[in-house]
Structures are given as structure tokens and as C-alpha cells.
Design an enzyme around this catalytic site. Structure first.
Site, PDB file in Angstrom:
ATOM      1  N   THR A 390      30.869  45.112  10.754  1.00 13.07           N
ATOM      2  CA  THR A 390      30.208  45.693   9.590  1.00 13.07           C
ATOM      3  C   THR A 390      30.324  44.831   8.332  1.00 13.07           C
ATOM      4  O   THR A 390      31.239  44.043   8.175  1.00 13.07           O
ATOM      5  CB  THR A 390      30.736  47.113   9.289  1.00 13.07           C
ATOM      6  OG1 THR A 390      30.840  47.838  10.504  1.00 13.07           O
ATOM      7  CG2 THR A 390      29.827  47.851   8.368  1.00 13.07           C
ATOM      8  N   THR A 408      25.643  46.729  10.176  1.00 13.22           N
ATOM      9  CA  THR A 408      26.585  46.348  11.237  1.00 13.22           C
ATOM     10  C   THR A 408      25.895  45.956  12.535  1.00 13.22           C
ATOM     11  O   THR A 408      24.781  46.404  12.821  1.00 13.22           O
ATOM     12  CB  THR A 408      27.556  47.508  11.528  1.00 13.22           C
ATOM     13  OG1 THR A 408      28.575  47.070  12.428  1.00 13.22           O
ATOM     14  CG2 THR A 408      26.836  48.702  12.119  1.00 13.22           C
ATOM     15  N   GLU A 410      28.518  45.979  14.915  1.00  8.48           N
ATOM     16  CA  GLU A 410      29.804  46.306  15.548  1.00  8.48           C
ATOM     17  C   GLU A 410      30.513  45.001  15.870  1.00  8.48           C
ATOM     18  O   GLU A 410      30.715  44.155  15.024  1.00  8.48           O
ATOM     19  CB  GLU A 410      29.625  47.196  16.774  1.00  8.48           C
ATOM     20  CG  GLU A 410      30.925  47.737  17.320  1.00  8.48           C
ATOM     21  CD  GLU A 410      31.316  49.112  16.796  1.00  8.48           C
ATOM     22  OE1 GLU A 410      32.375  49.596  17.205  1.00  8.48           O
ATOM     23  OE2 GLU A 410      30.589  49.683  15.983  1.00  8.48           O
ATOM     24  N   GLU A 427      26.549  48.996  19.501  1.00  4.04           N
ATOM     25  CA  GLU A 427      26.793  50.268  18.834  1.00  4.04           C
ATOM     26  C   GLU A 427      26.902  51.464  19.777  1.00  4.04           C
ATOM     27  O   GLU A 427      27.447  52.505  19.390  1.00  4.04           O
ATOM     28  CB  GLU A 427      25.691  50.547  17.806  1.00  4.04           C
ATOM     29  CG  GLU A 427      25.690  49.598  16.634  1.00  4.04           C
ATOM     30  CD  GLU A 427      26.959  49.662  15.801  1.00  4.04           C
ATOM     31  OE1 GLU A 427      27.705  50.646  15.927  1.00  4.04           O
ATOM     32  OE2 GLU A 427      27.193  48.734  15.030  1.00  4.04           O
ATOM     33  N   ASP A 430      30.095  53.380  20.149  1.00  2.00           N
ATOM     34  CA  ASP A 430      30.534  54.371  19.172  1.00  2.00           C
ATOM     35  C   ASP A 430      30.345  55.799  19.680  1.00  2.00           C
ATOM     36  O   ASP A 430      30.833  56.750  19.071  1.00  2.00           O
ATOM     37  CB  ASP A 430      29.778  54.205  17.847  1.00  2.00           C
ATOM     38  CG  ASP A 430      30.396  53.136  16.970  1.00  2.00           C
ATOM     39  OD1 ASP A 430      31.466  52.610  17.322  1.00  2.00           O
ATOM     40  OD2 ASP A 430      29.803  52.816  15.922  1.00  2.00           O
ATOM     41  N   SER A 454      28.928  57.406  13.198  1.00  2.00           N
ATOM     42  CA  SER A 454      29.261  56.182  12.478  1.00  2.00           C
ATOM     43  C   SER A 454      30.341  56.443  11.445  1.00  2.00           C
ATOM     44  O   SER A 454      30.493  57.567  10.951  1.00  2.00           O
ATOM     45  CB  SER A 454      28.011  55.622  11.777  1.00  2.00           C
ATOM     46  OG  SER A 454      28.343  54.495  10.984  1.00  2.00           O
ATOM     47  N   SER A 455      31.086  55.385  11.103  1.00  2.66           N
ATOM     48  CA  SER A 455      32.034  55.447   9.989  1.00  2.66           C
ATOM     49  C   SER A 455      31.435  54.900   8.701  1.00  2.66           C
ATOM     50  O   SER A 455      32.046  55.040   7.640  1.00  2.66           O
ATOM     51  CB  SER A 455      33.291  54.635  10.328  1.00  2.66           C
ATOM     52  OG  SER A 455      33.963  55.191  11.423  1.00  2.66           O
ATOM     53  N   GLY A 476      34.789  47.705   8.157  1.00  2.00           N
ATOM     54  CA  GLY A 476      36.119  48.003   8.660  1.00  2.00           C
ATOM     55  C   GLY A 476      36.187  48.991   9.799  1.00  2.00           C
ATOM     56  O   GLY A 476      37.247  49.554  10.061  1.00  2.00           O
ATOM     57  N   GLY A 477      35.087  49.270  10.503  1.00  2.00           N
ATOM     58  CA  GLY A 477      35.147  50.214  11.609  1.00  2.00           C
ATOM     59  C   GLY A 477      35.554  51.594  11.131  1.00  2.00           C
ATOM     60  O   GLY A 477      35.166  52.044  10.048  1.00  2.00           O
TER      61      GLY A 477
END
Length: 574
Positions: A390, A408, A410, A427, A430, A454-455, A476-477
Site C-alpha cells: 500500500t 495498493t 498488496e 488482493e 484479504d 480492506s484496512s 501498512g496492511g
């Protein structure tokens, strides 16, 4: 499949009843639009920031700059983001005082099912799932940016790609972070012919820091996008090659040309909630913005503004608010088009107040569990899974328009396969690898056409008069949620400038456990916090916060910026 009409009706009634702001944020009239003001860009790479600033100097606006930055990031930061991935974007129109959210999240191919990542009924090893076509979602970022440009853009579409095309042909010096990423992923990267040509020297060694990286294949792809729009990636020869590579890999996926052609971004009102005297806006689910709002809502019930930023008490409150919100995230957050997310219930005053009673600066919560908000549908909590990659960019143009965009593939390096000089995302990892637990479905299970949880949590902040206060976000995931929440607390509660907020030592939720950033003042609090019952782990936390803050003093407006010192991002102002 769910019945969308009744659930939309229920959600709208709930939103109206609770006074939440799932709408076009419009607190003032168009006549109150600000006068010409400073412009600023905080972006993950100097060349990307310069590409965006070139668009502003040419008369473009914040949205134009964001597209130029994304094109350049595809070249200079292939380990993190690019046109083969997805994004969430918030756009603030200063003239009309409206805020819109754009969802360019990737989707699962239509043929995907809940057992996508199961082998003999058990989840496959994560690394095995990542590398290859199985993990690739239908890219969405360029369709999203194209749709947003039609509504908000000012410069001609083709002009926005010129800096990245030129740099791809001429080359650029490999950064230390990119060189480290190539070396760490060298073996799987070598297996893809396009990545091998792009990222390795003629003698087969990974490109070192300072080496020149040229990408003529990407230059050709970006020319096609400049001329044909996003259709260049979703129809025609490039799209056919994406489908062929994904399906033909040793770890094959299910993507077809129809999946690519049928992708559509989503546009919605931003999800907004008051935080003390401010209003914080984020994209709706499946973004991680809802979790950021929940953390802030919980922290409103604490004396956080009176506590020192690096104190044990402040750290414990941030940690436990995050643990409570993550427990709800693992249970409820998914693509609302597939299973309704109880947004209104999770942010309802009575629900948040009840959850916040567990917060104590002197004693950690023993076992944070998900709550049962109104409008929730029975489902099983998702087990923890890795998330990574990201990039984030924050922009305010000279007319006061703003963009917060998190983007992102990923990775790092997505699925470790490429087409046309760009990396394809991974992705789909996720999604929950387990579609159901204890005979209950997991909300974030795989389904055809669905968007994974998603974060990513780009955020815009406004004051009580509806004026823009801050633009924020981070890569940062799964750590993104904690990074953004802490940065907002730092700027809004502790009045830190963006540079200080970006550099603040990190504390963040990692499901039930908490992470403290190693080598910092917060890490030295570990014995004290463990003595108060907090389960924690001290580790590296390489955020990439890019923050902007608007300061108004009389008739003067200043924009302060902060680029995370842990990465190579920069702030440019004019």
C-alpha cells in the site's frame, strides 16, 4: 443472495435516526468557497510528488495531481501500488463543500467461490496462496480514477500521464527501500519474465540502490491508458493478456475478459462522524475507515487530550480502543453489497458508550470481544491473516480542493506476476480463507464479484464550520487502521503538527494483541503495560503516513505537511 432493497431501507432509516453522516458532506454554501490558498502534496516518493505538483502548476486540481501521482507510483514503487491494483479515494470540492468517496477496490472473478483458498477442506499456506493467479483480483484503480476525473478533473486526461511515461523511458534511480524489497523477494520475482527484465541487472542480480530502472513496457501501457482511458486495461489486448497470465499460471486464477470488462467503481457519500469539535470523514466499507471512526468514538469517552502522547496511560487507551474495534472488525466488516455491514449500529452512541466502559488507563481489557450492534446479521469472526503493501497520498490544491487516496497491490509486489510493465495485485488474500466457522458464514468470505475487506483508511477532517482541517492516511496492511487513528489523535487531541504526528512512536492493535514500535519511547513502556495486563509484541512498524494540516490565523491560511520519516515520502508546498 441478499435482498438489497429492504436492507438499504433499514440502513437508511438507521442512519437518519442516529444522525450519522453517510452522505455528501455539505455544511456550507458554494458562496463560502475559500479564496486562492497555498497548495501542498504529501506523497510516498519524491518523483511522484513532483509529478503531482507539475499538474497543479499546469492549472490542474487535486484530482488531476492524484492521477499523475498514481501513474508515477506504478513505476517507482511497484512493490506497493500501481495500476494493477485498487484504491479508496476521498474528494473534497471546496466550491460546493461536498465530500465524495470513491471505491476502486478489486473484485473477485465471477467464478470464485468460498473454497478458493482451501485444500482438502483446510486453508492453504498464506505464501502459497499469494504467488500466482489465484490471488489476483480484478484491478479497479484506473476505472475509479477515470470516473472521478470525469466529475472532478480539470486537465486533459492524457496530460496526466506524461511525467510517468517520460520517466519510465528515461529511468530513475532505485531507492533503498525498493532495492531491499527486490532482494527480499528475488526468487519468486525471477519466475515472472516481465519482473525479471524490470527488476534485475543483466547478470541476474537484483537491482541495487542507485541503479537505473527503466520500464519501456510500462511506458507503452501508460500511453495506451492516456489515449484510450481505463478501457486499455479492461478491454482489448492488455486485458486479454491479464486474463491469460492469471489463468495460465501454475497457481491459476479464474479471471476472464468479462470480469475485466464488467468492473465498475462505486461512488458514495463519505462516512462521517463527529470527534470532539471536529468531523472526521472516511470511505464506507469495505474500507477500514469505519474501524478508525469506531476507535475515535471509543476514545471520546476518555481523558486522552489531557494525557502525554508517550505516557503509559495514553498508550493503553489507544491500544484497548483498537482491540475493541478490531474485535468488531473481525466479526462484522465485509463488502456491504454481499452482506449488510451494521454501520449505524457500530457507531450508535449507546453502543459505543457501553463498549467504552471497559476502557481503563490503568488496566487492560482481559478478553476484548465483538459486540452485538443493531442491524447485525449472525456470522462468525474471521481469524487473523497477514495484510501488507500500500501507499498513501494527501493533496490540497490552490482552490482548497483536497484528495486523500490510499492505493495498493498488496504484496510486496502483489501476486509476483506482471503484464505490460506493471504488477498484478494479490488482493483476494484479504478475504477469509475459511468461508465458514462452526456452521456460521464468515462475513468476509470469498464470493464471485465481491470486494474483500480492506484496512485502507484515507481520511478528511473538518471543523465545526465545515472547513477542511486535515488530510490523512497511511500504508501498512492491517496496521493502517491504528496508524491513522493515532495520527488523528496526535493532530486533533494533542495539537501536534503533521511532521510530529507522523514521527510519533506507534502503538497499534494486531487483533487481540498490541504492537509497540521497537527502538522508541513507547517500546520502553512494555514492562509497565504488561504489568497492567496488556498482551503486546515489540516490533518494527514501518508506517508511511502522509499528513496535511490547514492552519488559519486571521486572513492567513497555511498548510503544514508531514511525511513519515520511516519511508522516502516528501511534502511539497507552493
Amino acid at each position: 443472495m441478499p435482498h438489497p432493497a429492504p436492507r438499504r431501507f433499514i440502513l437508511r432509516r438507521a442512519v437518519a435516526a442516529l444522525g450519522l453522516c453517510l452522505f455528501l458532506h455539505a455544511p456550507a454554501s458554494a458562496q463560502d468557497a475559500p479564496r486562492r490558498s497555498p497548495a501542498a502534496i504529501a506523497a510516498p516518493h519524491p518523483l511522484a510528488a513532483e509529478a503531482g505538483m507539475a499538474m497543479l502548476r499546469a492549472g490542474g486540481n487535486a484530482l488531476d495531481a492524484a492521477i499523475a501521482i498514481q501513474a508515477m507510483l506504478t513505476l517507482v514503487e511497484p512493490q506497493s501500488s500501481g495500476i494493477g491494483g485498487g484504491a479508496f479515494l476521498l474528494h473534497f470540492d471546496a466550491a460546493t463543500r461536498t465530500t465524495q468517496a470513491w471505491d476502486g477496490r478489486e473484485t473477485a472473478p465471477a467464478a470464485a467461490r468460498g473454497d478458493l483458498f482451501l485444500v482438502n477442506g483446510e486453508p492453504m499456506p498464506f505464501r502459497q496462496a499469494v504467488i500466482g493467479g489465484r490471488s489476483v483480483g480484478v484491478p479497479g484503480v484506473m476505472r475509479m480514477l477515470e470516473a472521478a476525473h470525469r466529475q472532478h478533473g480539470r486537465l486533459p486526461w492524457a496530460q496526466l500521464f506524461a511525467p510517468a511515461i517520460q520517466r519510465a523511458e528515461e529511468g530513475f534511480p532505485v531507492s533503498a527501500r525498493l532495492a531491499q524489497a527486490i532482494a527480499a523477494e528475488a526468487e519468486p520475482l525471477r519466475q515472472d519474465p516481465g519482473l525479471a527484465a524490470m527488476l534485475f541487472a543483466r547478470d541476474g542480480t537484483p537491482l541495487a540502490e542507485g541503479a537505473t530502472l527503466k520500464n519501456p513496457a510500462l511506458a507503452a501501457t501508460l500511453r495506451a491508458v492516456a489515449e484510450q482511458g481505463a478501457d486499455a486495461l479492461h478491454r482489448g489486448p492488455i486485458a486479454a493478456e491479464i486474463a491469460r497470465v492469471v489463468r495460465g499460471h501454475a497457481n491459476p486464477g479464474m479471471m476472464t475478459g468479462d470480469d475485466l470488462a464488467g468492473y465498475a467503481p462505486r461512488r458514495a457519500g463519505a462516512l462521517c462522524r463527529p470527534y470532539r469539535e471536529f468531523r472526521v470523514c472516511v470511505p464506507p466499507p469495505p474500507s477500514g475507515g469505519l474501524v478508525v471512526l469506531q476507535i475515535l468514538a471509543l476514545l471520546e469517552h476518555t481523558p486522552l487530550p489531557q494525557l502525554a502522547p508517550a505516557s503509559a496511560e495514553a498508550t493503553l487507551l489507544l491500544a484497548d480502543a483498537g482491540r475493541l474495534a478490531f474485535a468488531d472488525r473481525n466479526r462484522w466488516l465485509a463488502d456491504p453489497a454481499d452482506l449488510p455491514v451494521p454501520v449505524a449500529g457500530l457507531l450508535e452512541g449507546a453502543y459505543v458508550t457501553a463498549r467504552a466502559q471497559a476502557l481503563d488507563p490503568l488496566r487492560a481489557i482481559a478478553h476484548p470481544r465483538h459486540g452485538n450492534p443493531r442491524f447485525g446479521i449472525p456470522a462468525a469472526p474471521q481469524p487473523p491473516q497477514p495484510e501488507a503493501g500500500t501507499a498513501h497520498l494527501s493533496i490540497i490544491d490552490g482552490d482548497g480542493n483536497a484528495v486523500a487516496m490510499t492505493t495498493t497491490v498488496e504484496g510486496p509486489f502483489g501476486a509476483h506476476i506482471s503484464v505490460g510493465g506493471f504488477v498484478l495485485n494479490n488482493e483476494l488474500t484479504d478475504f477469509s480463507f475459511r468461508p465458514e466457522i462452526d456452521n456460521l458464514p464468515v462475513a468476509n468470505r470469498v464470493a464471485g464479484g465481491k470486494r474483500p475487506r480492506s484496512s485502507m483508511a484515507p481520511a478528511l477532517v473538518f471543523d465545526g464550520q465545515g472547513r477542511l482541517v486535515a488530510v490523512a492516511g497511511s500504508p501498512g496492511g492491517s496496521r493502517i487502521i491504528g496508524y491513522v487513528a493515532q495520527a488523528l489523535v496526535a493532530m486533533l487531541d494533542w495539537n501536534l503538527d503533521p511532521a510530529a504526528a507522523a514521527a510519533l512512536p506507534h502503538v497499534g492493535p494486531a487483533s487481540t494483541q498490541v504492537e509497540l514500535e521497537e527502538g522508541t519511547a513507547i517500546a520502553r513502556l512494555a514492562p509497565t503495560l504488561q504489568g497492567r495486563g496488556l498482551p503486546l509484541h515489540v516490533t518494527g512498524m514501518p508506517s508511511g503516513l502522509n499528513l496535511l494540516r490547514v492552519r488559519r490565523e486571521g486572513n492567513e491560511t497555511r498548510i503544514l505537511g508531514g511525511a513519515d520519516p520511516r519511508r522516502e515520502g516528501v511534502v511539497l508546498t507552493e
